[in-house]
Scaffold this motif. Structure first.
Motif, mmCIF file in Angstrom:
data_model
loop_
_atom_site.group_PDB
_atom_site.id
_atom_site.type_symbol
_atom_site.label_atom_id
_atom_site.label_comp_id
_atom_site.label_asym_id
_atom_site.label_seq_id
_atom_site.Cartn_x
_atom_site.Cartn_y
_atom_site.Cartn_z
ATOM 1 N N GLY A 61 11.213 5.239 -3.346
ATOM 2 C CA GLY A 61 10.802 4.875 -2.312
ATOM 3 C C GLY A 61 9.800 3.852 -2.527
ATOM 4 O O GLY A 61 9.591 2.746 -1.647
ATOM 5 N N ALA A 62 8.977 4.108 -3.696
ATOM 6 C CA ALA A 62 8.168 2.849 -4.057
ATOM 7 C C ALA A 62 8.757 1.612 -4.431
ATOM 8 O O ALA A 62 8.410 0.550 -4.091
ATOM 9 N N TYR A 63 9.739 1.895 -4.962
ATOM 10 C CA TYR A 63 10.575 0.547 -5.249
ATOM 11 C C TYR A 63 11.094 -0.086 -4.080
ATOM 12 O O TYR A 63 11.248 -1.361 -4.017
ATOM 13 N N PHE A 64 11.721 0.617 -2.984
ATOM 14 C CA PHE A 64 12.051 -0.110 -1.719
ATOM 15 C C PHE A 64 10.897 -0.909 -0.991
ATOM 16 O O PHE A 64 11.078 -2.044 -0.835
ATOM 17 N N PHE A 65 9.625 -0.124 -0.857
ATOM 18 C CA PHE A 65 8.563 -0.772 -0.297
ATOM 19 C C PHE A 65 7.857 -1.917 -1.042
ATOM 20 O O PHE A 65 7.563 -3.092 -0.662
ATOM 21 N N GLY A 66 7.957 -1.638 -2.684
ATOM 22 C CA GLY A 66 7.251 -2.600 -3.296
ATOM 23 C C GLY A 66 8.308 -4.013 -3.691
ATOM 24 O O GLY A 66 7.813 -4.938 -4.164
ATOM 25 N N GLY A 67 9.609 -3.402 -3.635
ATOM 26 C CA GLY A 67 10.429 -4.659 -3.787
ATOM 27 C C GLY A 67 11.119 -5.388 -2.926
ATOM 28 O O GLY A 67 12.011 -6.325 -2.882
ATOM 29 N N PHE A 68 10.725 -4.850 -1.319
ATOM 30 C CA PHE A 68 11.464 -5.431 -0.230
ATOM 31 C C PHE A 68 11.352 -7.068 -0.234
ATOM 32 O O PHE A 68 12.217 -7.788 -0.172
ATOM 33 N N TYR A 69 9.927 -7.518 -0.233
ATOM 34 C CA TYR A 69 9.704 -8.781 -0.036
ATOM 35 C C TYR A 69 9.950 -9.503 -1.244
ATOM 36 O O TYR A 69 10.492 -10.698 -1.271
ATOM 37 N N ILE B 177 0.969 -1.332 0.147
ATOM 38 C CA ILE B 177 0.000 0.094 0.033
ATOM 39 C C ILE B 177 1.061 1.377 -0.066
ATOM 40 O O ILE B 177 0.715 2.206 -0.792
ATOM 41 N N ILE B 178 1.719 1.175 0.811
ATOM 42 C CA ILE B 178 2.874 2.655 0.631
ATOM 43 C C ILE B 178 3.347 2.594 -0.579
ATOM 44 O O ILE B 178 3.633 3.621 -1.106
ATOM 45 N N CYS B 179 3.892 1.371 -1.318
ATOM 46 C CA CYS B 179 4.343 1.570 -2.429
ATOM 47 C C CYS B 179 3.475 2.217 -3.369
ATOM 48 O O CYS B 179 3.947 3.099 -4.252
ATOM 49 N N GLY B 180 2.214 1.799 -3.426
ATOM 50 C CA GLY B 180 1.120 2.310 -4.360
ATOM 51 C C GLY B 180 0.931 4.039 -4.038
ATOM 52 O O GLY B 180 0.764 4.791 -4.978
ATOM 53 N N VAL B 181 0.946 4.318 -2.729
ATOM 54 C CA VAL B 181 0.826 5.595 -2.155
ATOM 55 C C VAL B 181 1.957 6.655 -2.947
ATOM 56 O O VAL B 181 1.692 7.734 -3.587
ATOM 57 N N LEU C 32 5.152 1.036 -10.827
ATOM 58 C CA LEU C 32 3.916 0.111 -11.241
ATOM 59 C C LEU C 32 4.089 -1.373 -11.128
ATOM 60 O O LEU C 32 3.017 -2.201 -10.310
ATOM 61 N N LEU C 33 4.971 -1.806 -11.547
ATOM 62 C CA LEU C 33 5.134 -3.383 -11.600
ATOM 63 C C LEU C 33 5.393 -3.821 -10.305
ATOM 64 O O LEU C 33 4.806 -4.850 -9.841
ATOM 65 N N LEU C 34 6.329 -3.561 -9.696
ATOM 66 C CA LEU C 34 6.421 -3.815 -8.132
ATOM 67 C C LEU C 34 5.272 -3.748 -7.422
ATOM 68 O O LEU C 34 4.799 -4.566 -6.453
#
Length: 680
Positions: free
Chosen positions: A81-89, A52-56, A127-129
């Protein structure tokens, strides 16, 4: 067909109430699932919150990019920042899979996102992540619904028990219970161990173990000292079931680790041991498909050498194809349906050991039933009293009960029980019982000499039986009865007939099986052909094969398989084990409390209820249909997306949306099985 028993699959590890689906695609091993559910700063929902944070951040970055007065680095910072949160897991799991020598879909997605960043398309990569991580999180949430339905089994048993030792009652943990301990179960509380009722009568809700919808009456055994595992069902109780309104005292027969519930959990944890035919197909498909896709992607990187475009355009197309071709939906399509089907079956008291039996059950064309204890009650009952020489039924019953009360012959208890139910009063015992081995008994009752036995006893003593008696015996035996002659002094006053009677639900269940398309139903039994034919006629089976030894049952199954294709053997899982192993699917009846039945069969009907079989077959067919739908959806999406991305019609964003949408679609389609109800 090779089969593995639960005994071969079990390990010494502790029981963990979770099942692991295939590790392909979006599915990962148990450690990963544990992280998704419990790890991180937001607890078990950390992955979802990160997404959700990635999307925001992606949304803010995209919005800011249209404001000319703001510096470009601000939008870029939000994308990073979106890369970090979306790509973490995604990164975490990619690293873990690479450490194990595997290159899974997480790795492919990460490469695609990095490729987009290299091209400067940070918003495409973010967007992908975002979509991949959101799909991942929602998929795990959905799959855990099915897993929790099974894992709830582990919560059935109470953690403590009230035990009586040295005339003192104290509360201990169930791990401290010993065989032969006496536990006290209060009204409306859970029973903490498998055991035998020695004091008190109550109705017990066995639905958690056997799926029976109506509470079952439990009564104490006559002699607590002789209580063992072989007593009849009305005296047995299981860990995790719920006591009714009366206090019960129970003699423990199995320690916690060996209880029916513990064995059930172990077997459920092994349900992925037997892969379904569709899973085997998808595994094989992926082994060839993934290398072909990688070769295609590498080839597309050099498309700029052949066609008029820049390297960046070729690189973008290659990355788009990489996203489009990732077989996430294909990998999850079967495990999602299998897990949901197994969970739904377990809720109704049907244990299915994996995807193989789940799919095979729905494709059966023939069923072979054992007779004793499967199609019949498994114990003889008094079925007829024939009066002769002017005697009344009451007189014959009184004599028979008085004499058989003294006998320890297996048929004696059935005669006394059935006779007293008819007579509705107690009868005093006879005197001077003398058994004639294999023939019958003699005794004195009210000053008269009583002889009860089979025709052979009277022939042995040189007594010629009257023609009317012989004709009555022939009639009763053709109906499948065991007949005994009752003689008072020198006069034959009656005949009594006993039979292992068909189950009440047998005829209706067999009719239902024929309605749902089972072409051939046969009975296989060790009983003589006359008895087999009589029982078969009563319940509507055309083919009854009697006088079979265990090895002959195996041959009968082999012959049926040749003639009919896929055949199941339904029995008690003990003496029918070889025939079950030979069949396409082995099904054990009344498996609750029977370790052998649970371990032998591919499918176990936990309750002693034949009418669970049509439900299991209907569920299997529904599961197979959903698996087929999922397969077509997942393969269809890949088949459409790859050409569209190659010709440049679909971008990374479109590919990701379609890709993750199809993955979630097959997962939720599979979860429909959790709500399956058989049509009446």
């Amino acid at each position: 067909m090779m089969k593995s028993t639960a005994a071969e699959q079990q390990t010494d590890k502790d029981v963990v109430p979770a099942t692991n689906a295939s590790s392909n695609g979006h599915q990962h091993d148990a450690d990963h699932d544990h992280d998704h559910e419990h790890g991180g700063v937001f607890g078990k929902n950390t992955e979802l919150f990160f997404s959700i944070i990635c999307g925001v951040l992606l949304g803010l970055g995209f919005a800011i990019s249209f404001i000319q007065s703001l510096p470009a680095w601000l939008s870029l910072s939000l994308y990073i920042g979106a890369y970090f949160f979306g790509g973490f897991y995604t990164t975490k799991e990619a690293v873990e899979s690479i450490a194990k020598g595997k290159f899974e879909i997480d790795f492919l997605m990460l490469v695609a996102a990095i490729g987009a960043a290299i091209l400067g398309d940070w918003e495409e990569g973010a967007l992908l992540l975002f979509l991949f991580s959101m799909g991942h999180a929602l998929e795990h949430y959905a799959m855990n619904k099915a897993r929790k339905s099974i894992a709830a089994l582990a919560e059935l048993a109470p953690k403590t028990a009230i035990v009586r030792r040295n005339n003192e009652e104290k509360e201990i943990t169930i791990e401290e219970l010993l065989a032969n301990d006496i536990i006290i179960v209060k009204p409306n509380s859970k029973i903490s161990a498998d055991g035998i009722v020695i004091k008190g009568s109550s109705s017990v809700n066995q639905a958690p173990i056997t799926g029976e919808s109506i509470p079952v009456d439990k009564t104490p055994v006559a002699d607590p000292q002789q209580a063992d595992k072989n007593v009849s069902a009305e005296h047995k109780v299981f860990a995790g079931t719920i006591n009714g309104s009366q206090v019960l005292e129970i003699k423990v027969t199995s320690v916690a680790a060996d209880s029916t519930l513990a064995r059930l959990i172990k077997l459920v944890n092994e349900t992925e041991a037997q892969k379904s035919p569709t899973q085997l197909f998808t595994d094989k498909f992926e082994r060839y498909f993934v290398p072909i896709v990688l070769i295609l992607v590498v080839s597309l990187l050099f498309a700029f050498l052949v066609i008029d475009e820049t390297f960046s355009q070729s690189f973008y197309r290659a990355i788009s194809v990489l996203v489009a071709a990732s077989p996430c939906a294909l990998a999850i399509s079967t495990p999602s349906a299998v897990l949901s089907g197994i969970a739904r079956a377990a809720r109704s008291g049907v244990l299915i050991k994996g995807g193989g039996p789940l799919e095979e059950l729905g494709s059966l064309t023939a069923l072979a039933f054992d007779k004793t204890g499967t199609l019949t009650e498994g114990k003889p009952q008094l079925t007829a009293v024939v009066t002769l020489s002017g005697a009344t039924e009451e007189e014959v019953l009184q004599v028979v009960i008085a004499v058989e009360k003294l006998s320890d012959h297996p048929l004696a208890a059935a005669i006394v029980k059935g006779g007293q139910e008819k007579l509705k009063r107690e009868v005093a015992a006879a005197d001077g019982l003398m058994a004639v081995s294999g023939r019958g008994v003699k005794a004195t009752y009210q000053g008269k000499q009583i002889v009860i036995g089979n025709p052979g006893l009277f022939e042995q003593e040189g007594k010629k039986l009257p023609a009317d008696v012989i004709s009555q015996i022939d009639r009763l035996e053709k109906e499948g009865n065991t007949t005994m002659i009752v003689q008072q002094d020198d006069q034959i006053i009656g005949l009594i007939a006993l039979m292992d009677v068909p189950r009440k639900e047998a005829a209706a269940t067999l009719a239902q099986l024929k309605e749902i398309g089972i072409k051939k139903i046969v009975m296989l039994t060790g009983d003589n052909q006359q008895v087999a034919t009589a029982v078969a006629n009563k319940i509507g089976i055309a083919d009854a094969w009697g006088s079979l030894l265990p090895e002959q049952k195996v041959k009968a199954i082999a012959d049926l398989s040749e003639q009919e294709g896929k055949v199941a053997m339904i029995g008690d899982g003990v003496n029918d084990a070889p025939a079950m192993a030979k069949s396409t699917v082995g099904i054990a009846m009344g498996a609750a409390g029977s370790a052998v039945a649970l371990e032998t069969a591919d499918i176990a009907l936990m309750a002693d209820k034949l009418d669970n079989l049509p439900f299991a077959i209907a569920l299997s067919r529904k599961s197979k249909g959903i698996i087929r739908q999922n397969l077509w959806m997942s393969l269809g999406m890949v088949a459409v997306l790859i050409p569209l991305t190659i010709i440049g019609v679909a971008s990374i964003g479109v590919a990701v949306i379609a890709h993750e949408g199809s993955t979630l679609l097959v997962v939720f389609n599979g979860l429909r099985l959790l709500a399956f109800q058989m049509k009446k």
